[in-house]
Scaffold this motif. Structure first.
Motif, short mmCIF file in Angstrom:
data_model
loop_
_atom_site.label_atom_id
_atom_site.label_comp_id
_atom_site.label_asym_id
_atom_site.label_seq_id
_atom_site.Cartn_x
_atom_site.Cartn_y
_atom_site.Cartn_z
N ASN A 166 0.82 -1.23 0.02
CA ASN A 166 -0.02 -0.20 0.06
C ASN A 166 0.92 1.15 0.04
N LEU A 167 0.76 1.93 -1.02
CA LEU A 167 1.93 3.14 -1.30
C LEU A 167 1.27 4.27 -0.38
N HIS A 168 0.08 4.13 -0.05
CA HIS A 168 -0.48 5.47 0.49
C HIS A 168 -0.10 5.39 2.12
N LEU A 169 0.01 4.48 2.72
CA LEU A 169 0.56 4.49 3.92
C LEU A 169 1.80 3.86 4.49
N TYR A 170 2.46 3.91 5.66
CA TYR A 170 3.58 3.26 5.91
C TYR A 170 3.00 2.35 6.90
N PRO A 171 3.58 1.06 6.88
CA PRO A 171 3.32 -0.01 7.81
C PRO A 171 3.03 0.56 9.07
N GLY A 172 1.87 0.21 9.75
CA GLY A 172 1.35 0.39 10.96
C GLY A 172 0.66 1.76 11.06
N ASP A 173 0.60 2.67 9.85
CA ASP A 173 -0.19 3.78 10.08
C ASP A 173 -1.59 3.44 10.09
N ASP A 174 -2.47 4.18 10.57
CA ASP A 174 -3.88 4.28 10.55
C ASP A 174 -4.71 4.24 9.23
N PRO A 175 -5.06 3.46 8.72
CA PRO A 175 -5.89 3.45 7.29
C PRO A 175 -7.18 4.80 7.51
N ALA A 176 -7.59 4.97 8.62
CA ALA A 176 -8.82 5.91 8.60
C ALA A 176 -8.25 7.48 8.23
N GLU A 177 -6.77 7.43 8.54
CA GLU A 177 -6.15 8.60 7.98
C GLU A 177 -5.76 8.82 6.82
N LEU A 178 -5.92 7.82 6.05
CA LEU A 178 -5.38 7.49 4.54
C LEU A 178 -5.92 8.87 3.85
N ASP A 179 -4.76 9.46 3.18
CA ASP A 179 -4.98 10.63 2.10
C ASP A 179 -4.44 9.89 0.67
N PRO A 180 -5.54 9.74 -0.10
CA PRO A 180 -5.31 8.88 -1.29
C PRO A 180 -4.37 9.69 -2.54
N ARG A 181 -4.14 10.99 -1.94
CA ARG A 181 -3.38 11.53 -3.10
C ARG A 181 -1.70 10.98 -3.27
N ALA A 219 12.16 11.85 -9.03
CA ALA A 219 11.95 11.96 -7.81
C ALA A 219 10.62 12.08 -7.55
N MET A 220 10.06 11.19 -6.27
CA MET A 220 8.84 11.49 -6.03
C MET A 220 8.71 11.34 -4.30
N ARG A 221 8.04 12.28 -3.88
CA ARG A 221 7.82 12.05 -2.14
C ARG A 221 6.82 10.66 -1.93
N HIS A 222 7.20 10.07 -0.82
CA HIS A 222 6.30 8.99 -0.43
C HIS A 222 5.22 9.83 0.08
N PRO A 223 3.93 9.31 -0.33
CA PRO A 223 2.61 9.91 0.03
C PRO A 223 2.55 10.03 1.27
N ALA A 224 3.14 8.91 2.22
CA ALA A 224 3.04 8.95 3.79
C ALA A 224 3.79 10.09 4.34
N ALA A 225 4.89 10.51 3.84
CA ALA A 225 5.92 11.19 4.22
C ALA A 225 5.52 12.81 4.42
N ARG A 226 5.73 13.35 5.28
CA ARG A 226 5.56 15.03 5.25
C ARG A 226 6.17 15.77 4.25
N ALA A 227 5.71 16.44 3.52
CA ALA A 227 6.35 17.23 2.60
C ALA A 227 7.81 17.72 2.90
N ALA A 228 7.84 18.19 4.15
CA ALA A 228 9.08 18.76 4.78
C ALA A 228 10.02 17.70 4.63
N ALA A 229 9.79 16.38 5.11
CA ALA A 229 10.64 15.40 4.98
C ALA A 229 11.49 15.23 3.83
N ALA A 230 10.62 15.14 2.88
CA ALA A 230 11.38 14.80 1.54
C ALA A 230 11.77 15.84 0.84
N THR A 231 13.04 16.41 0.72
CA THR A 231 13.34 17.79 0.15
C THR A 231 13.66 17.49 -1.15
#
Length: 183
Positions: A88-103, A149-161
């Motif tokens: 699942n590219l939208h989440l990291y393992p262990g993330d809550d699927p209720a907080e899924l942002d599918p973009r 290059a592409m940011r991981h969807p579950a990463a904060r935008a500031a984390a991926a420079t």
């Protein structure tokens, strides 16, 4: 717009006080897989760590060469599956699927210089041996290679420079979405 500063190759000091390069410019090729890239179809993809050391999973993905957005998404998904057992590219393992942002963030075409540690003529035996670091660079910079290059969807935008085409510090353009796309 001012030109970004030339990257700096780190040096170490020899016993006689002479500085030696501690890293070299590395152009990934057939040795990419031996150096952390995963081969997926005709692409070579790897995950990028963030600047903080607390990331268990990649904050971004890097694919060698300029490729379409859909191909980068597919390669990133394959990377997460093979390296982390998670499709699942939208989440990291262990993330809550209720907080899924599918973009999924847009991928960008840019250039980078890959610096490999250590320089083969001056091994230093430190903890960084056999590692590489990435420096975003203009295409005219010595050693610059095309990358997507592409940011991981579950990463904060500031984390991926990764370079942002809207800000222009390092030349980048958005990768086309799919075959025949003009964006």
């Amino acid at each position: 717009m001012t030109a970004p500063a030339l990257y700096e190759i780190e040096t170490s000091e020899g016993d006689d006080g002479t500085p030696h390069p501690a890293e070299q410019i590395w152009t990934p090729g057939e040795d990419a897989v031996e150096n952390g890239f995963l081969a997926h179809r005709a692409l070579h993809v790897t995950g990028l760590d963030g600047s903080a050391d607390d990331h268990l999973y990649p904050v971004a993905f890097l694919v060698l060469g300029h490729h379409r957005w859909f191909a980068v998404i597919e390669a990133a998904t394959a990377y997460m599956d093979r390296v982390h057992g998670w499709r699942n590219l939208h989440l990291y393992p262990g993330d809550d699927p209720a907080e899924l942002d599918p973009r999924i963030p847009r991928a960008v075409h840019t250039h980078a210089v890959v610096l490999y540690h250590p320089h083969p003529d001056h091994p230093c035996g430190c903890e960084w041996d056999d590692t590489w670091r990435l420096v975003w660079a203009p295409p005219t910079e010595p050693g610059a290679i095309p990358v997507t290059a592409m940011r991981h969807p579950a990463a904060r935008a500031a984390a991926a420079t990764i370079p942002n085409p809207d800000h222009g510090q390092v030349p980048a353009t958005f990768a086309p979405r799919h075959q025949g796309s003009r964006c």
